[in-house]
Design an enzyme around this catalytic site. Structure first.
Site, PDB file in Angstrom:
ATOM      1  N   GLY A   1       0.893  -1.217   0.000  1.00 26.77           N
ATOM      2  CA  GLY A   1      -0.021  -0.064   0.188  1.00 26.77           C
ATOM      3  C   GLY A   1       0.758   1.062  -0.053  1.00 26.77           C
ATOM      4  O   GLY A   1       2.043   1.379   0.406  1.00 26.77           O
TER       5      GLY A   1
ATOM      6  N   GLN B   1       2.847   9.857   1.268  1.00 25.15           N
ATOM      7  CA  GLN B   1       4.283   9.239   1.438  1.00 25.15           C
ATOM      8  C   GLN B   1       5.072   9.422  -0.017  1.00 25.15           C
ATOM      9  O   GLN B   1       6.256   9.336   0.076  1.00 25.15           O
ATOM     10  CB  GLN B   1       3.942   7.767   1.472  1.00 25.15           C
ATOM     11  CG  GLN B   1       3.419   7.254   2.662  1.00 25.15           C
ATOM     12  CD  GLN B   1       3.259   5.661   2.918  1.00 25.15           C
ATOM     13  OE1 GLN B   1       2.561   5.381   2.173  1.00 25.15           O
ATOM     14  NE2 GLN B   1       4.129   5.195   3.396  1.00 25.15           N
TER      15      GLN B   1
ATOM     16  N   CYS C   1       5.795  -0.110   7.076  1.00 26.08           N
ATOM     17  CA  CYS C   1       5.441   0.962   6.415  1.00 26.08           C
ATOM     18  C   CYS C   1       6.612   1.633   5.386  1.00 26.08           C
ATOM     19  O   CYS C   1       7.814   1.583   6.186  1.00 26.08           O
ATOM     20  CB  CYS C   1       5.104   2.056   7.334  1.00 26.08           C
ATOM     21  SG  CYS C   1       4.411   3.600   6.505  1.00 26.08           S
ATOM     22  N   LEU C   2       6.473   1.728   4.294  1.00 30.66           N
ATOM     23  CA  LEU C   2       7.695   2.123   3.316  1.00 30.66           C
ATOM     24  C   LEU C   2       8.186   3.382   3.878  1.00 30.66           C
ATOM     25  O   LEU C   2       9.291   3.861   3.523  1.00 30.66           O
ATOM     26  CB  LEU C   2       7.203   2.340   2.041  1.00 30.66           C
ATOM     27  CG  LEU C   2       6.436   1.067   1.457  1.00 30.66           C
ATOM     28  CD1 LEU C   2       6.249   1.340  -0.250  1.00 30.66           C
ATOM     29  CD2 LEU C   2       7.697  -0.184   1.465  1.00 30.66           C
TER      30      LEU C   2
ATOM     31  N   HIS D   1      -4.517   1.437   7.641  1.00 30.18           N
ATOM     32  CA  HIS D   1      -3.130   1.994   7.668  1.00 30.18           C
ATOM     33  C   HIS D   1      -2.940   3.135   6.626  1.00 30.18           C
ATOM     34  O   HIS D   1      -2.585   4.361   6.959  1.00 30.18           O
ATOM     35  CB  HIS D   1      -2.225   0.836   7.488  1.00 30.18           C
ATOM     36  CG  HIS D   1      -0.880   1.284   7.282  1.00 30.18           C
ATOM     37  ND1 HIS D   1       0.310   0.711   8.223  1.00 30.18           N
ATOM     38  CD2 HIS D   1      -0.043   2.170   6.466  1.00 30.18           C
ATOM     39  CE1 HIS D   1       1.358   1.575   7.687  1.00 30.18           C
ATOM     40  NE2 HIS D   1       1.338   2.240   6.980  1.00 30.18           N
ATOM     41  N   GLU D   2      -3.490   2.731   5.313  1.00 25.56           N
ATOM     42  CA  GLU D   2      -3.270   3.875   4.539  1.00 25.56           C
ATOM     43  C   GLU D   2      -4.420   5.094   4.479  1.00 25.56           C
ATOM     44  O   GLU D   2      -3.895   6.404   4.288  1.00 25.56           O
ATOM     45  CB  GLU D   2      -3.612   3.329   3.086  1.00 25.56           C
ATOM     46  CG  GLU D   2      -2.727   2.151   2.579  1.00 25.56           C
ATOM     47  CD  GLU D   2      -1.397   2.595   2.776  1.00 25.56           C
ATOM     48  OE1 GLU D   2      -0.846   3.729   2.616  1.00 25.56           O
ATOM     49  OE2 GLU D   2      -0.290   1.484   2.984  1.00 25.56           O
TER      50      GLU D   2
ATOM     51  N   HIS E   1      -2.694   7.699   6.944  1.00 24.29           N
ATOM     52  CA  HIS E   1      -1.649   8.435   6.384  1.00 24.29           C
ATOM     53  C   HIS E   1      -2.312   9.767   5.594  1.00 24.29           C
ATOM     54  O   HIS E   1      -1.738  10.671   5.504  1.00 24.29           O
ATOM     55  CB  HIS E   1      -1.063   7.658   5.036  1.00 24.29           C
ATOM     56  CG  HIS E   1       0.099   6.724   5.541  1.00 24.29           C
ATOM     57  ND1 HIS E   1       1.227   7.231   6.001  1.00 24.29           N
ATOM     58  CD2 HIS E   1       0.576   5.538   5.356  1.00 24.29           C
ATOM     59  CE1 HIS E   1       2.143   6.464   6.244  1.00 24.29           C
ATOM     60  NE2 HIS E   1       1.617   5.119   5.847  1.00 24.29           N
TER      61      HIS E   1
HETATM   62 CO    CO Z   1       2.629   3.277   5.628  1.00 27.83          CO
END
Ligand code: CO
Length: 170
Positions: free
Chosen positions: A43, A48, A91-92, A133-134, A137
């Protein structure tokens, strides 16, 4: 696209409502998928990659060859939640960091697709976790904000390392 690493400020800015569903938006989404796959993510939210837009992409397969799993959620809103469960997340924007996060088991989400069409869909299990999670963000919330006191303590050193590295860079 470059992925913004914690504590990059765009991670706290979240995303603004999208109202033009044009070719530019399609290009952003396509670049976001490419960026997500190149980092082996499942995701990726626009903040991000430094874009203050209310959208995220996902593919639970995490594999560009499995296009069936791809979804784009634009202006998403979680309208209903059910149950709770703990699960490990990464998480990236926090490379190498994993922690247990409590999420709803089941969520109902209103969102728009790339054509601006409205949808309402239910997600469960791993997909529900990715969506929550997304969606966080897009509100400037990151997964480490959601940890239990014990998990927070466990990852404190790793978070400090990220913060130190970012100060050294600037
Ligand atoms: Co993340």
């Amino acid at each position: 696209m470059d992925v913004v690493i914690y504590p990059g400020s765009s991670l706290r800015r979240g995303g603004k409502t999208i109202d033009s569903f044009d070719d530019e938006l399609r290009q952003v989404v396509s670049d976001m998928f490419e960026t997500m796959y190149s980092h082996n993510g499942v995701g990726l939210a626009a903040p991000q990659v430094g874009l203050p837009l209310n959208l995220f992409v996902l593919n639970p397969a995490g594999n560009a060859d499995e296009k069936d799993g791809e979804m784009v959620l634009i202006n998403p809103e979680i309208v209903k939640r059910k149950g709770h469960e703990f699960g490990e997340e990464g998480c990236l924007s926090f490379p190498g960091l994993y922690a247990e996060v409590e999420r709803s088991k089941d969520v109902r989400v209103k969102y728009q697709d790339l054509d601006g069409e409205e949808h309402e869909e239910r997600f469960e299990g791993f997909l529900a976790r990715i969506v929550q999670h997304e969606a966080d963000h897009l509100k400037g919330v990151v997964f480490t904000d959601r940890l239990s006191a014990v998990e927070k303590l466990r990852v404190r050193g790793a978070l400090q390392d990220f913060e130190r590295k970012s100060t050294q860079k600037s």
